[in-house]
Design a protein around this motif. Structure first.
Motif, PDB file in Angstrom:
ATOM      1  N   PHE A 192       0.813  -1.220   0.000  1.00 41.35           N
ATOM      2  CA  PHE A 192       0.000   0.000   0.000  1.00 41.35           C
ATOM      3  C   PHE A 192       0.847   1.271   0.000  1.00 41.35           C
ATOM      4  N   PRO A 193       1.945   1.345   0.785  1.00 43.82           N
ATOM      5  CA  PRO A 193       2.736   2.582   0.788  1.00 43.82           C
ATOM      6  C   PRO A 193       3.324   2.957  -0.572  1.00 43.82           C
ATOM      7  N   ALA A 194       3.422   1.996  -1.491  1.00 41.37           N
ATOM      8  CA  ALA A 194       4.005   2.289  -2.806  1.00 41.37           C
ATOM      9  C   ALA A 194       3.063   3.093  -3.695  1.00 41.37           C
ATOM     10  N   LEU A 195       1.756   3.092  -3.383  1.00 45.07           N
ATOM     11  CA  LEU A 195       0.781   3.720  -4.271  1.00 45.07           C
ATOM     12  C   LEU A 195       1.067   5.199  -4.509  1.00 45.07           C
ATOM     13  N   GLN A 196       1.218   5.947  -3.432  1.00 49.02           N
ATOM     14  CA  GLN A 196       1.370   7.396  -3.557  1.00 49.02           C
ATOM     15  C   GLN A 196       2.660   7.780  -4.276  1.00 49.02           C
ATOM     16  N   ASP A 197       3.751   7.094  -3.957  1.00 42.08           N
ATOM     17  CA  ASP A 197       5.026   7.454  -4.587  1.00 42.08           C
ATOM     18  C   ASP A 197       5.070   7.045  -6.058  1.00 42.08           C
ATOM     19  N   LEU A 198       4.447   5.910  -6.409  1.00 35.35           N
ATOM     20  CA  LEU A 198       4.359   5.546  -7.822  1.00 35.35           C
ATOM     21  C   LEU A 198       3.591   6.612  -8.595  1.00 35.35           C
ATOM     22  N   TYR A 199       2.591   7.185  -7.965  1.00 35.84           N
ATOM     23  CA  TYR A 199       1.830   8.268  -8.593  1.00 35.84           C
ATOM     24  C   TYR A 199       2.666   9.545  -8.684  1.00 35.84           C
ATOM     25  N   SER A 200       3.410   9.837  -7.636  1.00 40.64           N
ATOM     26  CA  SER A 200       4.130  11.114  -7.560  1.00 40.64           C
ATOM     27  C   SER A 200       5.371  11.158  -8.443  1.00 40.64           C
ATOM     28  N   LYS A 201       6.061  10.037  -8.579  1.00 42.51           N
ATOM     29  CA  LYS A 201       7.287  10.024  -9.386  1.00 42.51           C
ATOM     30  C   LYS A 201       6.935  10.227 -10.862  1.00 42.51           C
ATOM     31  N   PRO A 202       7.649  11.123 -11.551  1.00 40.25           N
ATOM     32  CA  PRO A 202       7.286  11.453 -12.941  1.00 40.25           C
ATOM     33  C   PRO A 202       7.658  10.382 -13.964  1.00 40.25           C
ATOM     34  N   ASP A 203       8.484   9.402 -13.594  1.00 38.90           N
ATOM     35  CA  ASP A 203       8.894   8.389 -14.565  1.00 38.90           C
ATOM     36  C   ASP A 203       7.723   7.482 -14.920  1.00 38.90           C
ATOM     37  N   GLY A 204       7.844   6.813 -16.068  1.00 39.51           N
ATOM     38  CA  GLY A 204       6.823   5.851 -16.455  1.00 39.51           C
ATOM     39  C   GLY A 204       5.504   6.487 -16.861  1.00 39.51           C
ATOM     40  N   VAL A 205       4.538   5.620 -17.157  1.00 42.68           N
ATOM     41  CA  VAL A 205       3.210   6.044 -17.599  1.00 42.68           C
ATOM     42  C   VAL A 205       2.163   5.377 -16.720  1.00 42.68           C
ATOM     43  N   ILE A 206       1.284   6.162 -16.139  1.00 38.53           N
ATOM     44  CA  ILE A 206       0.176   5.636 -15.336  1.00 38.53           C
ATOM     45  C   ILE A 206      -1.036   5.477 -16.246  1.00 38.53           C
ATOM     46  N   GLY A 207      -1.438   4.241 -16.459  1.00 36.98           N
ATOM     47  CA  GLY A 207      -2.568   3.968 -17.346  1.00 36.98           C
ATOM     48  C   GLY A 207      -3.898   3.884 -16.627  1.00 36.98           C
ATOM     49  N   GLU A 208      -3.861   3.519 -15.328  1.00 32.98           N
ATOM     50  CA  GLU A 208      -5.089   3.420 -14.540  1.00 32.98           C
ATOM     51  C   GLU A 208      -4.838   3.948 -13.130  1.00 32.98           C
ATOM     52  N   LEU A 209      -5.869   4.543 -12.558  1.00 35.29           N
ATOM     53  CA  LEU A 209      -5.755   5.089 -11.210  1.00 35.29           C
ATOM     54  C   LEU A 209      -7.109   5.028 -10.523  1.00 35.29           C
ATOM     55  N   GLY A 210      -7.116   4.493  -9.310  1.00 37.13           N
ATOM     56  CA  GLY A 210      -8.327   4.498  -8.492  1.00 37.13           C
ATOM     57  C   GLY A 210      -8.071   5.312  -7.243  1.00 37.13           C
ATOM     58  N   HIS A 211      -8.989   6.227  -6.915  1.00 32.23           N
ATOM     59  CA  HIS A 211      -8.765   7.073  -5.733  1.00 32.23           C
ATOM     60  C   HIS A 211     -10.083   7.591  -5.168  1.00 32.23           C
ATOM     61  N   LEU A 212     -10.019   8.007  -3.918  1.00 31.87           N
ATOM     62  CA  LEU A 212     -11.147   8.634  -3.231  1.00 31.87           C
ATOM     63  C   LEU A 212     -10.867  10.115  -3.073  1.00 31.87           C
ATOM     64  N   THR A 213     -11.917  10.888  -2.848  1.00 30.42           N
ATOM     65  CA  THR A 213     -11.738  12.306  -2.545  1.00 30.42           C
ATOM     66  C   THR A 213     -12.285  12.595  -1.159  1.00 30.42           C
ATOM     67  N   ASP A 214     -11.924  13.754  -0.643  1.00 28.89           N
ATOM     68  CA  ASP A 214     -12.408  14.146   0.687  1.00 28.89           C
ATOM     69  C   ASP A 214     -13.926  14.282   0.713  1.00 28.89           C
ATOM     70  N   ALA A 215     -14.523  14.480  -0.443  1.00 24.87           N
ATOM     71  CA  ALA A 215     -15.978  14.618  -0.520  1.00 24.87           C
ATOM     72  C   ALA A 215     -16.665  13.266  -0.748  1.00 24.87           C
ATOM     73  N   ALA A 216     -15.942  12.192  -0.485  1.00 27.56           N
ATOM     74  CA  ALA A 216     -16.469  10.827  -0.564  1.00 27.56           C
ATOM     75  C   ALA A 216     -16.697  10.358  -1.993  1.00 27.56           C
ATOM     76  N   GLY A 217     -16.052  10.998  -2.943  1.00 29.64           N
ATOM     77  CA  GLY A 217     -16.140  10.539  -4.325  1.00 29.64           C
ATOM     78  C   GLY A 217     -15.231   9.339  -4.560  1.00 29.64           C
ATOM     79  N   ILE A 218     -15.662   8.410  -5.410  1.00 23.74           N
ATOM     80  CA  ILE A 218     -14.872   7.242  -5.792  1.00 23.74           C
ATOM     81  C   ILE A 218     -14.619   7.339  -7.289  1.00 23.74           C
ATOM     82  N   TYR A 219     -13.346   7.350  -7.676  1.00 23.55           N
ATOM     83  CA  TYR A 219     -13.000   7.550  -9.074  1.00 23.55           C
ATOM     84  C   TYR A 219     -12.043   6.458  -9.554  1.00 23.55           C
ATOM     85  N   LYS A 220     -12.336   5.927 -10.744  1.00 24.36           N
ATOM     86  CA  LYS A 220     -11.425   4.998 -11.406  1.00 24.36           C
ATOM     87  C   LYS A 220     -11.173   5.545 -12.798  1.00 24.36           C
TER      88      LYS A 220
END
Length: 321
Positions: free
Chosen positions: A206-234
């Motif tokens: 689990f701790p790898a999720l945020q840093d994989l997102y933050s590091k600019p290398d590579g290409v992120i093809g999919e992302l699932g996340h929540l927002t403070d307003a209780a939104g669920i996004y994929k």
């Protein structure tokens, strides 16, 4: 297609001066793809003395040379052989690598497919016997041979269990096989050493999720996340070369959110060996992001053509924890 590929390879296979090198290359490709391509991974950090003791236990007659899966290995069983082969998982081979040993396990599972049967494909007698239906459904159970592996490493003491078939079977099936292979290993260790194999909790990715997102290398093809307003996004990009982070819709929303609360990600990079785009997918249910002590213990390592690709991806993931 496969048939055209075979035609191109046949002259090389027949040539006297290239035949042996060709056979060795094919065997290496098979070994690399079997060990590293498209695997569900669970990993345990272990002590060095435990790694050596486990290696000794698994090297002492652990490979089942009389298993039906071992007879023609590395070739898979044909359909008739596979139908009659046991469901039980068998260790059929081992491969050393610098700093450890890989153990290959074979087994089978059934893939269940359902499809509608056109009424006009049935004989008149069959239609009369079945009566009137809105539609008929046929069920086909197809046996699939699986190649799972266990890696015992001494250089960086760890135990890895890598499972095959992740694109065909669901997470429940994967979890059952993970537990079964671990039981087989623990049973063997107990038989040889007379002691219990005590393992720590699996590595938490689990701790790898945020840093994989933050590091600019590579290409992120999919992302699932929540927002403070209780939104669920994929979010998922249609083209493999496009990065979620560069999408205007994502950027507009991300700027307004303090914490994305990422619960899943898929990221790929150019292969260091020049063969495609090895990828890591960390899948999880959105509920994990709301847990007090979130844990993800299974990841998918995809599209690796070699040990070099696999280690490249794992270095990216582990360095981000």
């Amino acid at each position: 297609g496969w048939e055209e590929t075979i035609k191109k390879l046949e002259p090389i296979e027949r040539a006297h001066d290239t035949k042996e090198a060709f056979a060795a290359s094919i065997q290496k490709i098979h070994a690399d793809l079997t060990l590293y391509c498209d695997k569900a991974l669970r990993s345990y950090n272990i002590e060095e003395d435990v790694a050596y003791a486990l290696y000794a236990a698994l090297s002492d007659g652990f490979v089942e040379a009389d298993s039906p899966y071992a007879e023609g290995f590395p070739a898979p069983l044909n359909r008739e052989q596979l139908i009659s082969a046991p469901l039980e998982i068998s260790c059929v081979a081992s491969w050393p690598f610098e700093g450890g040993e890989n153990y290959l396990f074979c087994s089978k599972m059934y893939l269940t497919e359902r499809s509608e049967i056109p009424a006009d494909s049935l004989a008149d007698e069959a239609r009369e016997n079945l009566g009137t239906f809105d539609f008929l459904v046929g069920v086909r159970r197809t046996p699939v041979q699986l190649y799972d592996s266990v890696c015992v490493s001494f250089s960086e003491p760890r135990l890895e269990i890598r499972l095959d078939g992740i694109k065909r079977f669901n997470s429940d099936d994967t979890e059952k096989r993970l537990r079964r292979i671990l039981q087989i290993i623990q049973k063997r260790y107990r038989e040889v050493t007379g002691q219990q194999l005590t393992l720590p909790a699996p590595r938490n990715f689990f701790p790898a999720l945020q840093d994989l997102y933050s590091k600019p290398d590579g290409v992120i093809g999919e992302l699932g996340h929540l927002t403070d307003a209780a939104g669920i996004y994929k979010e998922k990009m249609r083209h493999k070369t496009r990065d979620v982070r560069t999408d205007p819709y994502h950027n507009g929303g991300a700027e307004a959110v303090v914490d994305l609360n990422i619960f899943s990600i898929s990221k790929h990079w150019p292969s260091p060996s020049g063969h495609g785009y090895p990828e890591v997918a960390i899948p999880a249910h959105f509920a994990v992001a709301s847990e007090q002590d979130p844990k993800i213990t299974v990841i998918h390592v995809l599209n690796c053509a070699s040990q070099e690709d696999y280690e490249f991806v794992m270095d990216k993931v582990i360095s981000e924890e």
